[in-house]
Scaffold this active site. Structure first.
Site, PDB file in Angstrom:
ATOM      1  CD  GLU A   1       5.461   5.731  -5.020  1.00  0.00           C
ATOM      2  OE1 GLU A   1       5.767   6.216  -3.915  1.00  0.00           O
ATOM      3  OE2 GLU A   1       5.687   4.548  -5.330  1.00  0.00           O
TER       4      GLU A   1
ATOM      5  CB  SER B   1      11.697   5.091  -0.373  1.00  0.00           C
ATOM      6  OG  SER B   1      11.879   6.446  -0.714  1.00  0.00           O
TER       7      SER B   1
ATOM      8  CG  HIS C   1       6.905   7.531  -1.151  1.00  0.00           C
ATOM      9  ND1 HIS C   1       7.482   6.739  -2.110  1.00  0.00           N
ATOM     10  CD2 HIS C   1       7.882   7.754  -0.226  1.00  0.00           C
ATOM     11  CE1 HIS C   1       8.742   6.508  -1.794  1.00  0.00           C
ATOM     12  NE2 HIS C   1       9.003   7.096  -0.647  1.00  0.00           N
TER      13      HIS C   1
END
Length: 561
Positions: free
Chosen positions: A344, A210, A460
């Site tokens: 995600e 990320s 995610h």
């Protein structure tokens, strides 16, 4: 709600993890002095050495607040490295409590299977995510046990976050990017000291997820980090992500001052004031100081890296716009692995009707910031309507349209940026390895806590639970041969890449991971099985590429770069 559940689970789980064996206290000599660590055990009983809470820079307090880090001072005697150092002040998502948060937070952790200085094991340095406003390198989430089974040295780090890490006044004192310069300082510490932990300073891989992945790609183009690492892995994030660059940092800084009671246009006066406040006043300010436009567009991440103005002989971490650097090919040529999770957007699907109503009425809020800043308001509205027509047509979205929302939010915030970066980088440097993570098991903790298990794909952050050991996966791992095999395959590819620059140097996993090209868009599908594919998300990528080209931005998805 998801964050609260995760935090409570971590509190319970960390108490279990803290009972690990501490049999002896090995001593290591680093540049600054002696460190006392401890011996712990992997899941298979193999011992490893743990050194936590090692200072890699001086405490960034007082007049050093907001400024670039300064090398650590030597200490006398032997310093205990048995516990993590304090976390940097931040919005509390994953930390166990507020008790271990302090502005004196520039610490790193080293885990190694050997202390023989001539071993020269590959070194992997992990940069945590958290949107540049949360997180730490602590083992409550990023435990070393899965990776260390492959005979590497692991380093995890803290770095300053949100206002404390990313305030920018465009002055010599506060040019911005302090949090990124913290990461640079940690990499310099590794170069100076990792040999003492059995590591090879000539074979360092940086990896992150990320915002950590975006950070990795920034280091690939920063003049400050040339030669400090030799391979790079960016998971679910690159510097082309919508959240990864702050285009209005100085105005944001003055909004911080105004919100906290200092309405001034003088940067020196503002700096003096902000340095006088307790650090707890300087957290959780992202949305409190966001503009109306920022609140309706993009992720709630506003304090981020900036294009940095140079002053005198000082080094700038990011001297140019990252897109310009990419197009010019001015990156560090290192083997690169990158990818994304198949769903995600699960993490950010709105579950409140007012938010859905806003998207239905204002689909232009989905136009990425880099496009929005380039086109007229009328063009942005047109693009918004085209996004709506492409993803869900003439009707309004409802709370049942999980897959549609997941696709569009995944593309806007993660997927397109991954392909744009990989396509451009592959033109100037090779090899590049792309993956698509689609593995769904009981280790997909974020997906489970969001209540998304009936929907396909990996959320995610779900990939992290297959790479790092923590309280949420340890027991399941120990009791499931299937999960052990999944984790072995993934961590073997990550560590083989760190060792050789090739994630599948042999055929032991039954697949050969072919390098990515902008024409073929080759990728490894990481699911129940490993398999190669081409042109994932092709229709969606082609749609976004047309928008970028119409906005006057370069096509970085197609091969004609």
């Amino acid at each position: 709600m998801i964050l609260l559940k995760l935090k409570n689970y971590l509190k319970t789980s960390f108490r279990f993890l803290s009972t690990s064996s501490e049999m002896i206290n090995p001593i290591v000599h680093v540049k600054e002095g002696k460190l006392r660590g401890c011996v712990k055990k992997l899941h298979n009983g193999q011992e490893y050495f743990s050194f936590k809470g090692i200072p890699y820079a001086q405490p960034p307090v007082g007049d050093l607040r907001f400024k670039a880090p300064i090398p650590p001072k030597p200490w006398s005697g032997t310093r205990d490295a048995l516990e993590h150092g304090p976390n940097c002040p931040h919005f509390d998502i994953f930390s166990l409590s507020g008790e271990n948060i302090d502005e004196n937070c520039l610490f790193l952790n080293v885990y190694t299977p050997t202390l023989q200085t001539n071993t020269k094991l590959p070194v992997m340095v992990y940069i945590h995510g958290g949107g540049y406003y949360s997180g730490s390198g602590d083992s409550n989430l990023y435990g070393p046990e899965f990776l260390l089974r492959h005979n590497i040295v692991l380093v995890t780090i803290n770095y300053r976050l949100e206002v404390l890490g990313f305030l920018c006044l465009n002055t010599p004192e506060v040019p911005g990017n302090a949090g990124m310069k913290d990461q640079v300082a940690a990499l310099k510490w590794v170069q100076n000291n990792i040999k003492q932990f059995g590591g090879d300073p000539g074979n360092v891989t940086i990896f992150g997820e990320s915002a950590g992945g975006a950070s990795v790609t920034y280091h690939m183009m920063s003049p400050m980090t040339k030669g400090l690492f030799h391979k790079a892995i960016a998971q679910s994030g690159t510097c082309l992500c919508d959240y990864a660059l702050d285009n209005d940092p100085v105005n944001r800084a003055f909004r911080v001052g105004k919100f906290l009671g200092k309405d001034t246009e003088n940067p020196n006066e503002l700096l003096t004031y902000l340095q006088s406040l307790p650090s707890k006043k300087l957290i959780s300010l992202t949305m409190k100081t966001a503009t109306k436009e920022e609140k309706s567009r993009g992720l709630p991440i506003k304090f981020a890296p900036v294009v940095e103005k140079r002053f005198g002989d000082s080094e700038a971490f990011l001297p140019e716009n990252p897109l310009d650097i990419l197009i010019a090919g001015k990156m560090h040529a290192v083997p690169f692995m990158t990818g994304y999770n198949s769903s995600e957007g699960f993490l950010i699907v709105p579950n409140e009707l007012p938010k859905l109503a806003y998207i239905n009425k204002h689909p232009s809020c989905l136009v990425p910031k880099d496009i929005y800043n380039k086109v007229s308001e009328a063009k942005a509205l047109e693009f918004g309507e085209r996004i709506k027509q492409f993803y869900w047509g003439d009707r309004d979205l409802t709370k049942d349209d999980i897959e549609i929302l997941t696709d569009v939010l995944s593309d806007v915030h993660f997927v397109v940026a991954a392909y744009r970066y990989a396509s451009c980088y592959s033109k100037y440097s090779s090899p590049v390895y792309m993956y698509r993570f689609n593995l769904v098991t009981e280790l997909n903790w974020i997906q489970q806590m969001l209540g998304m298990t009936e929907h396909k794909g990996a959320c995610h952050f779900d990939d992290v639970f297959y790479i790092f050991s923590n309280g949420m996966n340890r027991e399941k791992y120990e009791n499931s041969p299937i999960l052990q095999e999944h984790i072995h395959r993934i961590t073997k590819m990550w560590t083989d890449f760190a060792k050789t620059g090739n994630p599948t140097p042999d055929n032991s996993l039954g697949v050969t991971w072919s390098p990515y090209t902008a024409t073929g868009k080759e990728y490894l599908q990481i699911g129940n099985e490993l398999s190669m594919g081409r042109n994932a998300e092709k229709t969606r990528l082609d749609f976004w590429d047309r928008l970028y080209i119409e906005a006057g931005l370069p096509s970085l998805v197609k091969s004609n770069l």
